[in-house]
Design a protein around this motif. Structure first.
Motif, PDB file in Angstrom:
ATOM      1  N   LYS A 353      55.697  28.971 -19.515  1.00  0.00           N
ATOM      2  CA  LYS A 353      57.415  28.049 -19.668  1.00  0.00           C
ATOM      3  C   LYS A 353      57.975  28.841 -20.746  1.00  0.00           C
ATOM      4  CE  LYS A 353      56.353  23.403 -17.793  1.00  0.00           C
ATOM      5  NZ  LYS A 353      55.838  22.197 -18.369  1.00  0.00           N
ATOM      6  N   ASP A 354      57.663  28.764 -22.195  1.00  0.00           N
ATOM      7  CA  ASP A 354      57.771  29.505 -23.140  1.00  0.00           C
ATOM      8  C   ASP A 354      57.588  30.902 -23.890  1.00  0.00           C
ATOM      9  OD1 ASP A 354      60.461  27.447 -23.504  1.00  0.00           O
ATOM     10  OD2 ASP A 354      58.925  26.219 -23.978  1.00  0.00           O
ATOM     11  N   VAL A 355      58.140  32.155 -24.194  1.00  0.00           N
ATOM     12  CA  VAL A 355      57.130  33.246 -24.921  1.00  0.00           C
ATOM     13  C   VAL A 355      57.104  33.454 -26.364  1.00  0.00           C
ATOM     14  CG1 VAL A 355      56.604  35.360 -24.340  1.00  0.00           C
ATOM     15  CG2 VAL A 355      57.293  33.999 -22.848  1.00  0.00           C
ATOM     16  N   ASP A 356      56.697  32.981 -26.354  1.00  0.00           N
ATOM     17  CA  ASP A 356      56.154  33.483 -28.575  1.00  0.00           C
ATOM     18  C   ASP A 356      55.804  34.598 -28.924  1.00  0.00           C
ATOM     19  OD1 ASP A 356      56.072  33.586 -31.222  1.00  0.00           O
ATOM     20  OD2 ASP A 356      54.718  32.331 -31.308  1.00  0.00           O
ATOM     21  N   PRO A 357      57.167  35.425 -29.254  1.00  0.00           N
ATOM     22  CA  PRO A 357      56.300  37.195 -30.172  1.00  0.00           C
ATOM     23  C   PRO A 357      55.514  37.538 -29.974  1.00  0.00           C
ATOM     24  CG  PRO A 357      59.083  36.613 -29.526  1.00  0.00           C
ATOM     25  CD  PRO A 357      57.914  35.537 -29.496  1.00  0.00           C
ATOM     26  N   ALA A 358      55.157  37.030 -30.788  1.00  0.00           N
ATOM     27  CA  ALA A 358      53.652  36.416 -32.139  1.00  0.00           C
ATOM     28  C   ALA A 358      52.636  36.603 -31.309  1.00  0.00           C
ATOM     29  CB  ALA A 358      53.369  35.496 -33.252  1.00  0.00           C
ATOM     30  N   VAL A 359      52.229  36.012 -30.424  1.00  0.00           N
ATOM     31  CA  VAL A 359      51.414  35.241 -29.198  1.00  0.00           C
ATOM     32  C   VAL A 359      51.185  36.575 -27.900  1.00  0.00           C
ATOM     33  CG1 VAL A 359      49.883  33.964 -27.288  1.00  0.00           C
ATOM     34  CG2 VAL A 359      51.155  32.917 -29.744  1.00  0.00           C
ATOM     35  N   LEU A 360      52.024  36.526 -27.919  1.00  0.00           N
ATOM     36  CA  LEU A 360      52.389  38.248 -27.078  1.00  0.00           C
ATOM     37  C   LEU A 360      52.510  39.242 -27.579  1.00  0.00           C
ATOM     38  CD1 LEU A 360      53.280  38.524 -23.708  1.00  0.00           C
ATOM     39  CD2 LEU A 360      55.592  39.537 -24.650  1.00  0.00           C
ATOM     40  N   GLU A 361      51.797  39.565 -28.112  1.00  0.00           N
ATOM     41  CA  GLU A 361      51.605  40.821 -29.732  1.00  0.00           C
ATOM     42  C   GLU A 361      50.384  40.831 -29.319  1.00  0.00           C
ATOM     43  OE1 GLU A 361      52.096  42.961 -33.544  1.00  0.00           O
ATOM     44  OE2 GLU A 361      52.505  40.494 -33.476  1.00  0.00           O
ATOM     45  N   LEU A 362      49.133  39.521 -29.441  1.00  0.00           N
ATOM     46  CA  LEU A 362      47.862  39.943 -29.450  1.00  0.00           C
ATOM     47  C   LEU A 362      47.510  39.472 -28.022  1.00  0.00           C
ATOM     48  CD1 LEU A 362      47.404  35.949 -31.465  1.00  0.00           C
ATOM     49  CD2 LEU A 362      47.196  38.267 -32.116  1.00  0.00           C
ATOM     50  N   VAL A 363      47.752  39.475 -26.898  1.00  0.00           N
ATOM     51  CA  VAL A 363      46.838  40.019 -25.723  1.00  0.00           C
ATOM     52  C   VAL A 363      46.524  41.797 -25.626  1.00  0.00           C
ATOM     53  CG1 VAL A 363      48.149  38.242 -24.871  1.00  0.00           C
ATOM     54  CG2 VAL A 363      49.720  40.043 -24.083  1.00  0.00           C
ATOM     55  N   GLY A 364      46.491  41.767 -24.696  1.00  0.00           N
ATOM     56  CA  GLY A 364      45.735  43.325 -24.203  1.00  0.00           C
ATOM     57  C   GLY A 364      44.341  43.479 -23.858  1.00  0.00           C
ATOM     58  N   GLN A 365      44.106  44.415 -24.613  1.00  0.00           N
ATOM     59  CA  GLN A 365      42.833  45.250 -24.337  1.00  0.00           C
ATOM     60  C   GLN A 365      42.316  45.211 -26.309  1.00  0.00           C
ATOM     61  OE1 GLN A 365      41.752  48.447 -21.573  1.00  0.00           O
ATOM     62  NE2 GLN A 365      40.138  49.005 -23.357  1.00  0.00           N
ATOM     63  N   TRP A 366      40.760  45.075 -26.324  1.00  0.00           N
ATOM     64  CA  TRP A 366      40.886  44.820 -27.585  1.00  0.00           C
ATOM     65  C   TRP A 366      39.518  45.180 -27.456  1.00  0.00           C
ATOM     66  CZ3 TRP A 366      43.419  43.797 -32.082  1.00  0.00           C
ATOM     67  CH2 TRP A 366      44.280  43.289 -31.609  1.00  0.00           C
ATOM     68  N   TYR A 367      38.703  45.904 -29.236  1.00  0.00           N
ATOM     69  CA  TYR A 367      37.201  46.651 -28.616  1.00  0.00           C
ATOM     70  C   TYR A 367      36.536  45.704 -29.903  1.00  0.00           C
ATOM     71  CZ  TYR A 367      38.521  49.644 -25.673  1.00  0.00           C
ATOM     72  OH  TYR A 367      38.150  50.638 -24.447  1.00  0.00           O
ATOM     73  N   TRP A 368      35.217  45.235 -29.712  1.00  0.00           N
ATOM     74  CA  TRP A 368      33.788  45.108 -30.469  1.00  0.00           C
ATOM     75  C   TRP A 368      33.388  45.333 -30.295  1.00  0.00           C
ATOM     76  CZ3 TRP A 368      29.298  42.447 -29.563  1.00  0.00           C
ATOM     77  CH2 TRP A 368      28.558  41.356 -30.766  1.00  0.00           C
ATOM     78  N   GLY A 369      32.945  46.183 -31.493  1.00  0.00           N
ATOM     79  CA  GLY A 369      32.293  47.523 -32.045  1.00  0.00           C
ATOM     80  C   GLY A 369      33.226  48.727 -30.364  1.00  0.00           C
ATOM     81  N   THR A 370      32.123  48.567 -29.660  1.00  0.00           N
ATOM     82  CA  THR A 370      32.333  50.088 -28.159  1.00  0.00           C
ATOM     83  C   THR A 370      32.821  48.738 -27.351  1.00  0.00           C
ATOM     84  OG1 THR A 370      29.586  50.253 -27.889  1.00  0.00           O
ATOM     85  CG2 THR A 370      31.328  51.665 -29.714  1.00  0.00           C
ATOM     86  N   HIS A 371      32.470  47.603 -27.147  1.00  0.00           N
ATOM     87  CA  HIS A 371      32.457  46.815 -26.251  1.00  0.00           C
ATOM     88  C   HIS A 371      33.587  46.225 -25.992  1.00  0.00           C
ATOM     89  CE1 HIS A 371      27.544  45.617 -26.338  1.00  0.00           C
ATOM     90  NE2 HIS A 371      28.070  46.100 -27.258  1.00  0.00           N
ATOM     91  N   GLY A 372      34.075  46.463 -24.229  1.00  0.00           N
ATOM     92  CA  GLY A 372      35.662  46.110 -24.680  1.00  0.00           C
ATOM     93  C   GLY A 372      35.871  45.142 -23.634  1.00  0.00           C
ATOM     94  N   PHE A 373      36.955  44.406 -24.253  1.00  0.00           N
ATOM     95  CA  PHE A 373      37.806  42.869 -23.957  1.00  0.00           C
ATOM     96  C   PHE A 373      39.311  42.852 -23.544  1.00  0.00           C
ATOM     97  CE2 PHE A 373      33.403  42.167 -25.917  1.00  0.00           C
ATOM     98  CZ  PHE A 373      33.094  41.454 -25.733  1.00  0.00           C
ATOM     99  N   ALA A 374      39.275  41.789 -22.785  1.00  0.00           N
ATOM    100  CA  ALA A 374      40.799  41.759 -22.588  1.00  0.00           C
ATOM    101  C   ALA A 374      40.934  40.272 -22.721  1.00  0.00           C
ATOM    102  CB  ALA A 374      41.308  41.935 -21.151  1.00  0.00           C
ATOM    103  N   LEU A 375      42.337  40.318 -23.616  1.00  0.00           N
ATOM    104  CA  LEU A 375      42.719  39.217 -24.044  1.00  0.00           C
ATOM    105  C   LEU A 375      44.070  38.965 -23.572  1.00  0.00           C
ATOM    106  CD1 LEU A 375      41.656  36.825 -26.320  1.00  0.00           C
ATOM    107  CD2 LEU A 375      44.313  37.859 -27.314  1.00  0.00           C
ATOM    108  N   ARG A 376      44.052  37.185 -22.254  1.00  0.00           N
ATOM    109  CA  ARG A 376      45.216  37.676 -22.120  1.00  0.00           C
ATOM    110  C   ARG A 376      45.361  35.768 -22.375  1.00  0.00           C
ATOM    111  NH1 ARG A 376      41.705  39.779 -18.253  1.00  0.00           N
ATOM    112  NH2 ARG A 376      42.318  41.393 -17.485  1.00  0.00           N
ATOM    113  N   TRP A 377      46.339  35.415 -22.270  1.00  0.00           N
ATOM    114  CA  TRP A 377      47.368  34.170 -22.831  1.00  0.00           C
ATOM    115  C   TRP A 377      47.951  33.400 -21.372  1.00  0.00           C
ATOM    116  CZ3 TRP A 377      52.965  33.996 -25.567  1.00  0.00           C
ATOM    117  CH2 TRP A 377      53.502  32.811 -25.715  1.00  0.00           C
TER     118      TRP A 377
END
Length: 461
Positions: A353-377
């Motif tokens: 319903k509402d999009v907070d730019p600060a939260v939107l900045e968090l999403v996407g691909q991240w790595y813990w060491g070499t392990h790939g993760f996706a963070l979705r809102w």
């Protein structure tokens, strides 16, 4: 279990009828009644009987045995939610002098208190409760068989103690607290501690002859919180909807979710069977499907309530025989039949319903060491962390209102996800329970524990 849906297809209804007919015939049950719930309502009822013209319906009472324990657990969780006790409290804090006071409330709920499975002889299910007027009569001279908290050991006396705890803190009998706090708010007017016509009589079926023997119906007295209740498929269907969704008049959705989570260490055989126990609920994997609920039995009766949360299907089975009919497997099969024949139709996708730019900045691909993760809102306002590969830790996180997020499940349950920013305000990395997640594997611009080799990535020449 909240979205109304149409009735089941004829082929599905016939498959359900065939399954209960087979169970009643092979299990030699004098009568059997079943119901299936989907979308928060009963979508199918079926019954089989050995007496022509006297088939039960969803309004006929049967004794439900240990499904009673789930009702008792609901009362205890209400006390916790009101702040009258903590699950980590030793029983002695609220109910002194039992001889089992070091056992905690949570251990009693999860059958990990080390208490004996049964009360001292004679067998409490076939003898009057007046033989055990005090808690000492229920617990006996040796109430504990195992160290508390170390193993799952199903205990009927443990739920007697929980019933006594409810009475101590409410100041009313267990039965009155149950009626006032659970049965009446949920509209379970055909559930109670004593039978009310119409109800099915309990029978034992001879193992080697098609002959019947009536079973005695005893008031269990002190043991009532472990197995006293009578109910119907329609009432238990409503109870199943409550256990799936919660009801703020009784318990919140978060609390019933807590009850459904495994809370007991499983024995080796249980691990192989995919079975565990929560706070008053059995948890099991059956044909690859996660089911929660409870089974029950008393002389003359067997019962099962099974909920497939992912499939939005629940099943209730009640029968009036002492043995021979595996209601737990039957209930699981009824859930499976509906789930496979008519898979759950997903809710329509809807955007935030509402999009907070600060939260939107968090999403996407991240790595813990070499392990790939996706963070979705997601549209429910949660962050969802999942591995890019098939295996790996995953969890959803709810916002705390201060920029941090708390894990709801799995390895990160209760752990904080904190966005970490550089002095200029740009996003550096995520701290998830002390683990550093970076935009690139071992990003040399983030505070990676142990540092990053200054020569960077290389080959082997």
């Amino acid at each position: 279990m909240t979205t109304p849906q149409e009735e089941l297809l004829p082929a599905t209804r016939r498959a359900l009828l065939h399954r209960i007919a087979l169970a009643q015939s092979e299990g030699r049950a004098p009568s059997l009644v079943a119901a299936v719930v989907r979308g928060g309502q009963v979508v199918w009822e079926g019954a089989r009987t050995s007496v022509d013209g006297h088939g039960p319906d969803g309004n006929v009472q049967y004794r439900i045995g240990s499904i009673t324990k789930t009702f008792t657990a609901v009362l205890v969780m209400r006390l916790r939610d009101e702040g009258l006790l903590d699950l980590g409290d030793p029983l002695e804090k609220h109910l002194p002098g039992t001889g089992a006071g070091e056992v905690t409330v949570a251990e009693l709920l999860a059958h990990t208190g080390g208490l004996a499975a049964e009360s001292p002889a004679p067998w409490w299910e076939r003898t009057p409760g007046t033989l055990r007027p005090e808690l000492a009569d229920v617990l006996g001279e040796r109430p504990s068989l195992h160290p508390s908290g170390r193993r799952f050991h199903y205990s009927n006396p443990g739920y007697t103690l929980l019933g006594a705890l409810v009475e101590e803190l409410r100041g009313v009998p267990w039965e009155e607290a149950l009626r006032r706090e659970v049965l009446e708010p949920l509209g379970l007017d055909r559930t109670g501690a004593h039978p009310d016509m119409p109800y099915a009589g309990g029978w034992a079926v001879h193992p080697w002859a098609d002959a019947l023997l009536p079973e005695p119906v005893e008031d269990l007295g002190r043991m009532a919180p472990a197995g006293q209740l009578w109910s119907t498929t329609r009432d238990l269907a409503r109870f199943a909807v409550f256990l799936a969704n919660g009801d703020d008049r009784v318990l919140s959705a978060g609390t019933v979710r807590e009850m459904r989570a495994p809370a007991a260490p499983a024995e080796t055989a249980d691990l192989a069977a995919g079975a565990s126990y929560g706070l008053g609920l059995q948890v099991q994997h059956h044909d690859g499907r996660l089911l929660v609920g409870h089974s029950g039995s008393l002389p003359g009766y067997v019962a099962s309530l099974m909920i497939g949360l992912e499939d939005d299907v629940a099943a209730v089975v009640l029968a009036n025989c002492t043995s021979g009919l595996l209601t737990g497997s039957l209930g699981a099969d009824l859930v499976r039949i509906v789930a496979e024949a008519e898979p759950r139709i997903p809710e329509p996708w809807r955007p935030l319903k509402d999009v907070d730019p600060a939260v939107l900045e968090l999403v996407g691909q991240w790595y813990w060491g070499t392990h790939g993760f996706a963070l979705r809102w997601t549209a429910d306002g949660l962050l969802s962390l999942a591995p890019l590969a098939r295996a790996g830790r995953r969890s959803r996180f709810e916002p705390n209102g201060d920029g941090t997020w708390t894990g709801l499940e799995g390895y990160y349950a209760g752990e904080l996800l904190t966005p970490v920013r550089r002095p200029d305000g740009t996003l550096s990395h995520l701290d998830v329970g002390s683990f550093v997640f970076t935009r690139q594997p071992y990003d040399d611009e983030a505070a990676v524990p142990g540092g990053v080799d200054p020569e960077g990535w290389r080959g082997i020449g």
